[in-house]
Design a protein around this motif. Sequence first.
Motif, PDB file in Angstrom:
ATOM      1  N   ALA A 177       0.810  -1.215   0.000  1.00  9.66           N
ATOM      2  CA  ALA A 177       0.000   0.000   0.000  1.00  9.66           C
ATOM      3  C   ALA A 177       0.847   1.269   0.000  1.00  9.66           C
ATOM      4  N   THR A 178       2.087   1.188   0.487  1.00  8.62           N
ATOM      5  CA  THR A 178       2.905   2.398   0.554  1.00  8.62           C
ATOM      6  C   THR A 178       3.201   2.967  -0.829  1.00  8.62           C
ATOM      7  N   GLU A 179       3.136   2.121  -1.849  1.00  9.06           N
ATOM      8  CA  GLU A 179       3.402   2.606  -3.210  1.00  9.06           C
ATOM      9  C   GLU A 179       2.123   2.973  -3.956  1.00  9.06           C
ATOM     10  N   SER A 180       0.971   2.873  -3.293  1.00  2.00           N
ATOM     11  CA  SER A 180      -0.298   3.144  -3.969  1.00  2.00           C
ATOM     12  C   SER A 180      -0.793   4.566  -3.742  1.00  2.00           C
ATOM     13  N   MET A 181      -0.052   5.353  -2.961  1.00  2.00           N
ATOM     14  CA  MET A 181      -0.477   6.727  -2.714  1.00  2.00           C
ATOM     15  C   MET A 181      -0.268   7.566  -3.975  1.00  2.00           C
ATOM     16  N   ASN A 182      -1.172   8.493  -4.196  1.00  2.00           N
ATOM     17  CA  ASN A 182      -1.087   9.360  -5.372  1.00  2.00           C
ATOM     18  C   ASN A 182       0.064  10.353  -5.177  1.00  2.00           C
ATOM     19  N   PRO A 183       1.039  10.361  -6.076  1.00  2.00           N
ATOM     20  CA  PRO A 183       2.226  11.201  -5.849  1.00  2.00           C
ATOM     21  C   PRO A 183       1.982  12.692  -5.969  1.00  2.00           C
ATOM     22  N   VAL A 184       0.861  13.107  -6.560  1.00  2.00           N
ATOM     23  CA  VAL A 184       0.647  14.540  -6.804  1.00  2.00           C
ATOM     24  C   VAL A 184      -0.297  15.188  -5.790  1.00  2.00           C
ATOM     25  N   PHE A 185      -0.777  14.412  -4.805  1.00  2.00           N
ATOM     26  CA  PHE A 185      -1.631  14.963  -3.761  1.00  2.00           C
ATOM     27  C   PHE A 185      -0.919  14.905  -2.417  1.00  2.00           C
ATOM     28  N   LYS A 186      -1.161  15.901  -1.603  1.00  2.00           N
ATOM     29  CA  LYS A 186      -0.551  15.924  -0.283  1.00  2.00           C
ATOM     30  C   LYS A 186      -1.075  14.764   0.560  1.00  2.00           C
ATOM     31  N   VAL A 187      -0.225  14.297   1.462  1.00  7.30           N
ATOM     32  CA  VAL A 187      -0.540  13.112   2.264  1.00  7.30           C
ATOM     33  C   VAL A 187      -1.813  13.324   3.079  1.00  7.30           C
ATOM     34  N   GLY A 188      -1.924  14.476   3.725  1.00  7.82           N
ATOM     35  CA  GLY A 188      -3.097  14.727   4.562  1.00  7.82           C
ATOM     36  C   GLY A 188      -4.394  14.713   3.786  1.00  7.82           C
ATOM     37  N   HIS A 189      -4.364  15.207   2.549  1.00 15.53           N
ATOM     38  CA  HIS A 189      -5.565  15.202   1.723  1.00 15.53           C
ATOM     39  C   HIS A 189      -5.971  13.770   1.375  1.00 15.53           C
ATOM     40  N   GLN A 190      -4.986  12.889   1.194  1.00 13.80           N
ATOM     41  CA  GLN A 190      -5.296  11.490   0.875  1.00 13.80           C
ATOM     42  C   GLN A 190      -5.834  10.751   2.094  1.00 13.80           C
ATOM     43  N   VAL A 191      -5.309  11.074   3.275  1.00 12.52           N
ATOM     44  CA  VAL A 191      -5.839  10.462   4.500  1.00 12.52           C
ATOM     45  C   VAL A 191      -7.297  10.875   4.701  1.00 12.52           C
ATOM     46  N   PRO A 210     -11.445   9.378   2.420  1.00 14.27           N
ATOM     47  CA  PRO A 210     -12.684   8.635   2.708  1.00 14.27           C
ATOM     48  C   PRO A 210     -13.805   9.527   3.242  1.00 14.27           C
ATOM     49  N   LEU A 211     -13.442  10.621   3.944  1.00 13.01           N
ATOM     50  CA  LEU A 211     -14.456  11.556   4.435  1.00 13.01           C
ATOM     51  C   LEU A 211     -14.904  12.524   3.348  1.00 13.01           C
ATOM     52  N   THR A 212     -13.958  13.058   2.594  1.00 11.14           N
ATOM     53  CA  THR A 212     -14.325  14.059   1.580  1.00 11.14           C
ATOM     54  C   THR A 212     -15.038  13.424   0.388  1.00 11.14           C
ATOM     55  N   ALA A 213     -14.623  12.225   0.004  1.00  6.65           N
ATOM     56  CA  ALA A 213     -15.250  11.574  -1.149  1.00  6.65           C
ATOM     57  C   ALA A 213     -16.700  11.215  -0.861  1.00  6.65           C
ATOM     58  N   ARG A 214     -16.987  10.859   0.388  1.00  5.08           N
ATOM     59  CA  ARG A 214     -18.354  10.515   0.769  1.00  5.08           C
ATOM     60  C   ARG A 214     -19.141  11.739   1.234  1.00  5.08           C
ATOM     61  N   LYS A 215     -18.479  12.895   1.267  1.00 11.75           N
ATOM     62  CA  LYS A 215     -19.089  14.134   1.733  1.00 11.75           C
ATOM     63  C   LYS A 215     -19.657  13.975   3.140  1.00 11.75           C
ATOM     64  N   GLU A 216     -18.876  13.230   3.952  1.00 12.75           N
ATOM     65  CA  GLU A 216     -19.271  13.017   5.342  1.00 12.75           C
ATOM     66  C   GLU A 216     -19.233  14.328   6.132  1.00 12.75           C
ATOM     67  N   ARG A 217     -18.212  15.163   5.817  1.00  6.53           N
ATOM     68  CA  ARG A 217     -18.038  16.409   6.539  1.00  6.53           C
ATOM     69  C   ARG A 217     -17.526  17.471   5.574  1.00  6.53           C
ATOM     70  N   PRO A 218     -17.684  18.746   5.934  1.00  9.58           N
ATOM     71  CA  PRO A 218     -17.040  19.785   5.125  1.00  9.58           C
ATOM     72  C   PRO A 218     -15.535  19.541   5.061  1.00  9.58           C
ATOM     73  N   LYS A 219     -14.918  20.009   3.996  1.00 12.21           N
ATOM     74  CA  LYS A 219     -13.508  19.699   3.762  1.00 12.21           C
ATOM     75  C   LYS A 219     -12.625  20.138   4.924  1.00 12.21           C
ATOM     76  N   HIS A 220     -12.860  21.311   5.493  1.00  7.99           N
ATOM     77  CA  HIS A 220     -11.987  21.778   6.568  1.00  7.99           C
ATOM     78  C   HIS A 220     -12.124  20.894   7.811  1.00  7.99           C
ATOM     79  N   GLU A 221     -13.327  20.371   8.069  1.00  6.33           N
ATOM     80  CA  GLU A 221     -13.507  19.461   9.202  1.00  6.33           C
ATOM     81  C   GLU A 221     -12.849  18.117   8.924  1.00  6.33           C
TER      82      GLU A 221
END
Length: 334
Positions: free
Chosen positions: A107-121, A124-135
């Motif tokens: 899995a360590t090689e499956s991270m998208n190289p052009v997105f920041k790590v925190g945004h990828q973590v 799962p919340l942002t893609a499902r629109k569980e919370r506003p992006k800042h939250e």
Amino acid sequence: MTARGSSDGPLLQVEDLRLYYAGEHGDVRAVDGVSFEIGAGETMAIVGESGSGKTSLALALLHLLPRNVAVHDGSVALAGESIMELTEGDFRERVRWRQISMVFQGATESMNPVFKVGHQVAEPLTARKERPKHEAYEVAREYMGLVKLPPETFDRYPHELSGGMKQRAVIATALILEPSLVILDEPTSALDVGVQAQIMNLFKRLKRDLGLASLFITHDIALASDLADSIAVMYAGEIVEIGPSEDVLRRPTHPYTQRLLAAIPRLRSDDPLQFIPGVPPDLTDPPIGCRFHPRCPFAFDRCQEQAPPTFQAAEGEATARCWLLDGSSRAPRV
């Protein structure tokens, strides 16, 4: 973040699970009649050689199926609810990642190289629109702290992280929706020994602090002994021995388990290491009878004629599929 609660019955209950792939020469029986249970907060390790069906078992549980699936059936209950009959849409919305998540092999090689790590973590919340992006980003920072990543990691890119740090980020991603069960597929295989130990200690802390249940898939039975409450030994698509870790490790009853343990170097033993002769069977045409009998030093006639049922071991709580445990059979004494 909250600790995962416990329930009266098993968290995950699997019965007669099968996953066959369609191939040129017949169906590949990757998972063939597998049954087991995992309680809330417990860790079960699935061990066995490469090609024994361990990763296919994880894919069958998560319904992450390739197009050439020929058979996918059985019974899977999560917290008492049957989930095998759910549509793909319902399973994706209600179960996958929300109740069962997975840390994939490599899995360590499956991270998208052009997105920041925190945004990828946080994805799962942002893609499902569980919370506003800042939250969602604040929750991601919280979970990155939980896995001991420094705060500045949030704004870094994957290539700026070591292998161990990337693995911690992947683990945080798997935890962010607070699933009750995490599947760990060879989570330390690409890491050096020192980082392996750090990641294993992290899993033990998460289990203790969050009450997290996990299915730990590994070919390394020594790693399994460090984390698991119970161990299931898988061979040629079947579970051949299962029970509490102490019983399986100290009193193995299936010859395959015995050979796996005999291949591990020991600090306080002069016994020579053993190997398992032969190769695993072709799962498009597995042997009649016990699937291990062509490689087993104790095989006798019945092993080649009839598949063994599950027998209770003479000591402890483990069970195994081996005719040597049948007192009424013509098994030789070993």
